[in-house]
Scaffold this active site. Sequence first.
Site, PDB file in Angstrom:
ATOM      1  N   HIS A   1      39.532  25.354  90.391  1.00 51.98           N
ATOM      2  CA  HIS A   1      39.765  24.236  91.511  1.00 51.98           C
ATOM      3  C   HIS A   1      41.046  24.238  92.071  1.00 51.98           C
ATOM      4  O   HIS A   1      41.062  23.947  93.172  1.00 51.98           O
ATOM      5  CB  HIS A   1      39.529  22.942  90.442  1.00 51.98           C
ATOM      6  CG  HIS A   1      38.107  22.461  90.134  1.00 51.98           C
ATOM      7  ND1 HIS A   1      37.312  23.189  89.366  1.00 51.98           N
ATOM      8  CD2 HIS A   1      37.492  21.368  90.381  1.00 51.98           C
ATOM      9  CE1 HIS A   1      36.129  22.648  89.310  1.00 51.98           C
ATOM     10  NE2 HIS A   1      36.331  21.402  89.912  1.00 51.98           N
TER      11      HIS A   1
ATOM     12  N   GLU B   1      19.091 -16.502  86.079  1.00 47.29           N
ATOM     13  CA  GLU B   1      18.799 -16.159  87.281  1.00 47.29           C
ATOM     14  C   GLU B   1      18.997 -17.336  88.091  1.00 47.29           C
ATOM     15  O   GLU B   1      20.019 -17.220  89.103  1.00 47.29           O
ATOM     16  CB  GLU B   1      17.078 -16.049  87.581  1.00 47.29           C
ATOM     17  CG  GLU B   1      16.727 -15.961  88.811  1.00 47.29           C
ATOM     18  CD  GLU B   1      15.202 -15.608  88.983  1.00 47.29           C
ATOM     19  OE1 GLU B   1      14.724 -15.371  89.835  1.00 47.29           O
ATOM     20  OE2 GLU B   1      14.398 -16.228  88.058  1.00 47.29           O
TER      21      GLU B   1
END
Length: 440
Positions: A428, A335
């Site tokens: 499509h 961290e």
Amino acid sequence: MLSRTDLRGRVPSPAELRALLPRADMDVDAVLHRVRPIVDDVRDRGVSAALEYAERFDGVRPKTVRVAEEGLKEALDKLDGEVREALEESVKRARAVHADQRRPDVTTQVVPGGTVTERWVPVRRVGLYAPGGLAVYPSSVVMNVVPAQTAGVDSLVVCSPPQAEFGGLPHPTILAAAALLGVTEVWAVGGAQAVALLAYGGTDTDGTALGPVDMVTGPGNVYLTAAKRLLRGFIGIDSEAGPTEIAILADATADPVHVAADLISQAEHDTLAASVLVTDSEQLADQVDAELERQVGRTKHAERITTALRGKQSGCVLVSTVDDGLSVVDAYAAEHLEVQTVAAAEVAARVRAAGAVFVGPHSPVSLGDYCAGSNHVLPTGGCARHSSGLSVQTFLRGIHVVDYSRDALQEVAGTVVALANAEDLPAHGQAVTARFGGAE
């Protein structure tokens, strides 16, 4: 004081390193069965359930969830002048850094008559959590609110646990920090019930509507994290934050007094906090141990710090070279990572995985916690290998806007049809050809 892992003479693979390195246990799955009923109860009963859990877990039942704006103003008026000045400086520096994070909208002309624009749109409403357990964190209010405001979020609510000592209100310093930032909506609710109430909303005891949010950010304990996990998808979250951690990559030039002080400062947060030293100098390791013994006893939270430093999540890793140390800290993905070596800036530039990197002897993590201008809400538990800390971008969504003319679409129609047929999705393609009289 720190347990040691000796990796001198070998460089394990990243997978081996992840298994070997100290790390706190945070089993979110283990508490999900306890948190799920709380989340479901708040979903079904709203404020009544949240207040019952406040009475059970926080020892106090607020009269209302939402803090009156007069209470925010009063807290700011009564705030210690030195603390107010410090918060104002923190806000000023955070605003300067975060202002440069805002991405501009970009339009790309793909072909004549065909453009794609990426718009950055802020989340509509967010809930920002400020913990209230072992310590009070007005700095977390700053670190959550500033990037959200900079992103342009329309509606903010800060949540923090009610405190019996303050009549069911969050800590007055939390309220003052919110007021200082111009936040007018603060809820006295904490833990898993806070996340649930933010997600589902409700009606306060005085009839005030508590609107649901679209995203929840901010650190908290394992129960709050479990609630985030359960609700992720229904709402957005920043991360599943675990116990805080620091790694320090240091060589023989590092000052053991500084290194020990920085390890202690992180251990002060919680008994599960991780403090890890990675060094190619056994002499420095010995000196740091001696300094820890000397300094810990002089600190206010000596028992908590000692427990954290002696826990399996903390330790010292001995390596042959600083290059090997880089491999270790990248695998650990801390961290917070401090680099205290020769040519520290050059070494820091080679780091690939860390929430934030602090360069040289005069950039301690404590600076970043409060007023470096950087954000201190950062990925934990190795998540810095793939995730970033809280920023303006956390609160923005990229939306692609496609704008093609008739000619531009007709030019690419054959390509669309070919790909649609390749995927056995002929409709499509027909959705394109229909615009040119090609549909049957």
